[in-house]
Write a protein that holds these residues in place. Structure first.
Motif, PDB file in Angstrom:
ATOM      1  N   PHE A 252      29.316  18.299  96.939  1.00  0.00           N
ATOM      2  CA  PHE A 252      30.944  17.851  97.346  1.00  0.00           C
ATOM      3  C   PHE A 252      31.007  16.917  98.542  1.00  0.00           C
ATOM      4  O   PHE A 252      31.590  16.238  98.841  1.00  0.00           O
ATOM      5  CB  PHE A 252      31.734  19.133  97.387  1.00  0.00           C
ATOM      6  CG  PHE A 252      33.190  19.050  97.946  1.00  0.00           C
ATOM      7  CD1 PHE A 252      34.033  18.761  97.117  1.00  0.00           C
ATOM      8  CD2 PHE A 252      33.303  19.426  98.918  1.00  0.00           C
ATOM      9  CE1 PHE A 252      35.286  18.611  97.358  1.00  0.00           C
ATOM     10  CE2 PHE A 252      34.724  19.040  99.725  1.00  0.00           C
ATOM     11  CZ  PHE A 252      35.773  18.837  98.925  1.00  0.00           C
ATOM     12  N   LYS A 253      30.232  17.245  99.635  1.00  0.00           N
ATOM     13  CA  LYS A 253      30.386  16.906 100.854  1.00  0.00           C
ATOM     14  C   LYS A 253      29.846  15.274 100.964  1.00  0.00           C
ATOM     15  O   LYS A 253      30.245  14.626 101.554  1.00  0.00           O
ATOM     16  CB  LYS A 253      29.431  17.418 102.017  1.00  0.00           C
ATOM     17  CG  LYS A 253      30.290  18.902 102.169  1.00  0.00           C
ATOM     18  CD  LYS A 253      29.269  19.767 103.187  1.00  0.00           C
ATOM     19  CE  LYS A 253      29.765  21.024 103.686  1.00  0.00           C
ATOM     20  NZ  LYS A 253      28.776  21.811 104.570  1.00  0.00           N
ATOM     21  N   GLN A 260      36.988  13.833  97.453  1.00  0.00           N
ATOM     22  CA  GLN A 260      36.804  15.273  97.806  1.00  0.00           C
ATOM     23  C   GLN A 260      38.177  15.984  97.255  1.00  0.00           C
ATOM     24  O   GLN A 260      38.123  16.972  96.705  1.00  0.00           O
ATOM     25  CB  GLN A 260      36.525  15.708  99.045  1.00  0.00           C
ATOM     26  CG  GLN A 260      34.961  15.193  99.210  1.00  0.00           C
ATOM     27  CD  GLN A 260      34.845  15.498 100.902  1.00  0.00           C
ATOM     28  OE1 GLN A 260      35.685  16.202 101.618  1.00  0.00           O
ATOM     29  NE2 GLN A 260      33.662  15.353 101.194  1.00  0.00           N
TER      30      GLN A 260
END
Length: 461
Positions: A252-253, A260
């Motif tokens: 996700f990062k 996001q």
């Protein structure tokens, strides 16, 4: 600066500013003394609805200080909020409901508030629903309310008491139209909107997997531990589940900020839609149930939007002007108009659009219009007034809709003198500047043309 964070920071700055709180408290106390105290045989009570726990603390301190400084008697107050609150403006401070109420236990507050000497209850979330006090006759609202929360909060006044012929709400934060919109669906008939579509769960499932942030194998590995028959998961089981989720968080990062937040919005939409539909539909698809448990736990692990820190204004903003003004007086008639239909969660999760940058003056202008303040030079208000006047002129709006920006700008140039003259009174210095300094006027004209053009197009879209 980020629009949403800056707007929230500016709003919070104003709402918690000592000048604002002191002025609002003075209005509340004097209004209560003049118009409320004598109601219900001199036993009427009032509630102050604050926007946050910190606001409740500050209003309680200001309220008691005002009563003490003016030597008033018979208007003691109580405050209700959960947990402990630290005031950033008072390092090392810690306030609790019990300490601010002189050691009164939380469970004893409702009964104590029934006493004749306690007339005002200041609340933050607590007692906005389910609180039954028939002598509650007036409500002072310093918090934004919407939807069912507005209905539940204001309905605290609906309890019947001998001699209670009317109730009153003095609202410092909400527009009449918003309160009407909140109450209208529950008045007489309640229209039902679009039903939540069960097929959208599968659509969301597909959208979430398309990101490749997690895989079906991740969901399966998490569910294999989550659904084990045990009362409480062991430390080893938690390590396995956290290992799966942590790997997904790392993926996700790697995504961009806008991506996001879109992904987060779709996760939230899936969680809400499944939780809603599962109450009425006996799902046979265990994969959807497993994904629900996975998503619910994943959302708790994801880092907060942005850097997770509140937007800090530092010394960029100072309160220079403050105006507290009555905007309207009367009742809200629910007998006309059509209610917006009530509906369950139906969206497929497109939240999370990028928080675009915006000039501070634009944000301040919007806040100034609502609160009657000016965080920058007073001259900014002059241009805001010009823009507002132009946007209220149907001919100017029509020109903006019918032309491109360049042609509209030429049209507006011919109208500027009239607009400036209308706002001359009280703005003599800035008026003289725009009428005599061509370069200054040109910059002002360009700014106004773009703003009016953009807003006119937005209204027409």
């Amino acid at each position: 600066m980020p629009r949403k964070k800056a707007a929230k920071a500016l709003t919070r700055y104003l709402e918690l500013h000592p000048v604002n709180i002191e002025q609002v408290v003075s209005v509340i106390v004097e209004h209560f003394r003049l118009y409320v105290m004598h109601e219900l045989g001199g036993k009427a009570k009032a509630m102050v609805v604050a926007g946050s726990r910190l606001a409740a603390v500050k209003y309680k301190l200001a309220f008691d200080r005002y009563i003490r400084d003016h030597g008033y008697s018979g208007i003691r107050s109580l405050v209700a909020f959960s947990g402990a609150v630290e005031d950033p403006d008072d390092p090392g401070s810690s306030y609790t409901e019990v300490s601010m109420n002189g050691g009164l236990a939380e469970s004893e507050l409702p009964e104590t508030f029934e006493r004749d000497d306690y007339r005002v209850l200041l609340v933050a979330e607590k007692y906005q629903t389910g609180f039954d006090q028939p002598l509650l006759q007036t409500m002072y609202v310093v918090k934004r309310l919407a939807g069912v929360q507005a209905v539940q909060t204001l309905s605290r006044l609906n309890r019947i008491a001998p001699g209670k012929a009317r109730t009153l709400v003095l609202d410092f934060a909400n527009e009449e139209a918003d309160i009407y919109k909140a109450f209208k669906p529950y008045y007489e008939a309640t229209p039902i909107g679009e039903n939540a579509d069960p097929h959208r769960l599968s659509e969301l499932q597909h959208k979430l997997l398309e990101w490749a942030i997690f895989t079906p194998a991740d969901v399966k590995a998490f569910a294999a531990v989550w659904y084990q028959r045990t009362r409480d998961h062991t430390a080893a089981q938690h390590r396995i589940m956290n290992s799966v989720l942590d790997s997904v968080v790392q993926n996700f990062k790697k995504k961009e900020g806008a991506e996001q937040e879109t992904f987060r919005g779709q996760l939230t939409a899936y969680r809400n839609l499944y939780a809603f539909l599962s109450q009425i539909i006996p799902y046979q698809d265990s994969e959807l149930e497993k994904l629900y448990s996975f998503v619910r736990n994943l959302l708790l692990k994801l880092p907060p939007p942005g850097d997770g820190k509140a937007f800090a204004l530092d010394d960029e903003v100072a309160l220079r002007y403050f105006r507290l003004q009555q905007m309207s007086d009367g009742s809200i008639d629910l007998g006309y108009g059509q209610a917006d239909p009530l509906k369950g969660p139906t969206d497929v999760g497109t939240a999370g659009l990028a928080d675009e940058g915006v000039a501070l003056s634009t944000l301040v202008g919007k806040l100034n219009e609502r609160f009657g303040t000016s965080f920058t030079e007073a001259d900014q208000l002059f241009f805001d007034q010009i823009s507002a006047t132009a946007e209220g002129d149907e001919k100017i709006l029509e020109a903006a809709r019918a032309n491109n920006l360049a042609n509209f700008s030429s049209y507006l140039e011919r109208m500027l003198d009239e607009l400036f003259i209308d706002r001359m009174e009280g703005n003599e210095e800035i008026f003289s500047r725009v009428m005599t300094d061509k370069e200054f006027r040109s910059v002002a004209h360009e700014h106004l043309a773009r703003e009016i053009f953009k807003r006119a197009r937005e209204k027409n879209s």
